[in-house]
Scaffold this motif. Structure first.
Motif, short mmCIF file in Angstrom:
data_model
loop_
_atom_site.label_atom_id
_atom_site.label_comp_id
_atom_site.label_asym_id
_atom_site.label_seq_id
_atom_site.Cartn_x
_atom_site.Cartn_y
_atom_site.Cartn_z
N UNK A 1 0.88 -1.14 -0.03
CA UNK A 1 -0.09 -0.11 -0.03
C UNK A 1 0.76 1.25 0.04
N UNK A 2 1.95 1.19 0.60
CA UNK A 2 3.03 2.57 0.81
C UNK A 2 3.57 2.52 -0.56
N UNK A 3 3.98 1.63 -1.23
CA UNK A 3 4.49 1.65 -2.58
C UNK A 3 3.49 2.37 -3.72
N UNK A 4 2.25 1.83 -3.53
CA UNK A 4 1.27 2.03 -4.61
C UNK A 4 0.96 3.69 -4.39
N UNK A 5 0.55 3.87 -3.03
CA UNK A 5 0.13 5.39 -2.93
C UNK A 5 1.24 6.36 -3.34
N UNK A 6 2.57 6.11 -2.87
CA UNK A 6 3.61 6.97 -3.65
C UNK A 6 3.68 6.99 -5.05
N UNK A 7 3.58 5.85 -5.63
CA UNK A 7 3.34 5.76 -7.11
C UNK A 7 2.37 6.52 -7.56
N UNK A 8 1.26 6.46 -7.02
CA UNK A 8 0.02 7.28 -7.39
C UNK A 8 0.02 8.78 -7.21
N UNK A 9 0.66 9.12 -6.13
CA UNK A 9 1.25 10.45 -5.98
C UNK A 9 1.88 11.01 -7.01
N UNK A 10 3.04 10.44 -7.38
CA UNK A 10 3.92 10.69 -8.33
C UNK A 10 3.41 10.98 -9.74
N UNK B 1 -8.57 -18.48 -13.01
CA UNK B 1 -8.89 -17.22 -13.30
C UNK B 1 -8.21 -16.32 -13.35
N UNK B 2 -7.22 -16.19 -12.56
CA UNK B 2 -5.98 -15.07 -12.65
C UNK B 2 -5.36 -15.11 -13.88
N UNK B 3 -5.13 -16.69 -14.33
CA UNK B 3 -4.08 -16.62 -15.58
C UNK B 3 -4.82 -15.99 -16.78
N UNK B 4 -6.14 -15.83 -16.85
CA UNK B 4 -6.78 -15.33 -17.86
C UNK B 4 -6.86 -13.82 -17.92
N UNK B 5 -6.86 -13.29 -16.75
CA UNK B 5 -7.00 -11.78 -16.36
C UNK B 5 -5.62 -11.07 -16.09
N UNK B 6 -4.75 -11.43 -15.42
CA UNK B 6 -3.57 -10.87 -15.11
C UNK B 6 -2.51 -11.15 -16.04
N UNK B 7 -1.98 -10.12 -16.55
CA UNK B 7 -0.88 -10.45 -17.48
C UNK B 7 0.39 -10.13 -16.87
N UNK B 8 0.83 -9.61 -15.80
CA UNK B 8 1.89 -9.55 -15.19
C UNK B 8 1.85 -9.41 -13.61
N UNK B 9 2.58 -10.36 -12.98
CA UNK B 9 2.48 -10.22 -11.51
C UNK B 9 3.88 -9.77 -10.95
N UNK B 10 3.95 -8.80 -10.03
CA UNK B 10 5.40 -8.27 -9.39
C UNK B 10 4.96 -8.78 -7.96
N UNK B 11 6.31 -8.88 -7.32
CA UNK B 11 6.19 -9.08 -5.88
C UNK B 11 7.07 -7.96 -5.14
N UNK B 12 6.50 -7.33 -4.33
CA UNK B 12 6.76 -6.19 -3.74
C UNK B 12 7.67 -6.54 -2.64
N UNK B 13 8.90 -5.91 -2.60
CA UNK B 13 10.00 -6.32 -1.33
C UNK B 13 10.07 -5.25 -0.51
N UNK B 14 9.82 -5.64 0.67
CA UNK B 14 10.17 -4.56 1.91
C UNK B 14 11.28 -3.72 1.68
#
Length: 232
Positions: free
Chosen positions: A38-47, A198-211
């Motif tokens: 959540x911290x990561x995505x909110x910072x990305x959203x803000x920028x 279902x995820x295989x049909x919808x999600x094209x890329x998955x990333x793992x957020x590192x602390x």
């Protein structure tokens, strides 16, 4: 984002993803609770919002919605609509003004058996909702006509069935060409076997957020007033 951020490559990909004229897939940011999704995505959203404002990029500000505790598609529709139309979060709305009634009731096509079984008329091909956000995002309204991004956080904490939730999200990807970013701790997703299919049909890329504790500390220290504090 800060060049020292170990998740910088994810931010760069998201910048690329939201610029695509026709994405046709969703992106997932996975990671355990407390890893900083959540911290990561909110910072990305803000920028990104800063770039949209300063560089006149033709992308609408991202919509952020937490799925935590939501138990119906109606609740989810209303949460998204309040982000599109901020007036719905005003005191006037809270005092009982039926602002949502101004939005037409239509039908969202859906072929998920688990959702269709809950439809009162028994039609296996349709689900009736009070708000049709697929149509909403196709309107000529200045609020919704730009390229749109929706961020769904806390996917695993949603009370709606995980497969139903992916089917719901798929409507935006297929029919409204909306860029979708999902944040999820996949180890906690119920109905995992069907979810994975279902995820295989919808999600094209998955990333793992590192602390990334250092980036969080640096960001905190840059808050107004923090650097003026003096320790004895």
């Amino acid at each position: 984002m800060n060049k020292k951020n170990i998740n910088e490559h994810i931010a760069q990909f998201l910048n690329y993803y939201v610029s695509l004229p026709d994405s046709r897939y969703a992106v997932m940011l996975a990671g355990s609770w407390g890893c900083g999704k959540t911290f990561f995505i909110k910072k990305w959203k803000e920028q990104l919002e800063g770039k949209i404002k300063n560089e006149k990029i033709k992308i609408a500000n991202p919509i952020y919605v937490s799925l935590f505790g939501l138990s119906s598609l109606k609740e989810l529709n209303e949460a998204i609509t309040r982000e599109v139309y901020p007036i719905l979060k005003s005191k006037i709305y809270k005092r009982g003004k039926q602002a949502l009634s101004a939005i037409s009731k239509v039908t969202i096509k859906c072929d998920l058996p688990s959702i269709a079984s809950s439809v009162s008329d028994g039609n296996p091909n349709e689900i009736n909702l009070e708000l049709d956000l697929v149509s909403l995002f196709k309107t000529d309204s200045n609020n919704v006509q730009k390229n749109r991004i929706i961020i769904f956080d806390d996917f695993e904490r949603c009370k709606i069935d995980s497969v139903d939730m992916l089917g719901y999200i798929n409507q935006f990807v297929e029919h409204s060409n909306i860029r979708i970013i999902i944040l999820c701790y996949e180890d906690e997703v119920p109905n995992k076997k069907e979810y994975d299919k279902f995820k295989e049909k919808l999600v094209g890329r998955t990333f793992h957020i590192e602390p990334d504790t250092m980036s969080a500390i640096e960001d905190f220290c840059q808050e107004p007033g923090i650097n003026q504090l003096k320790l004895d």
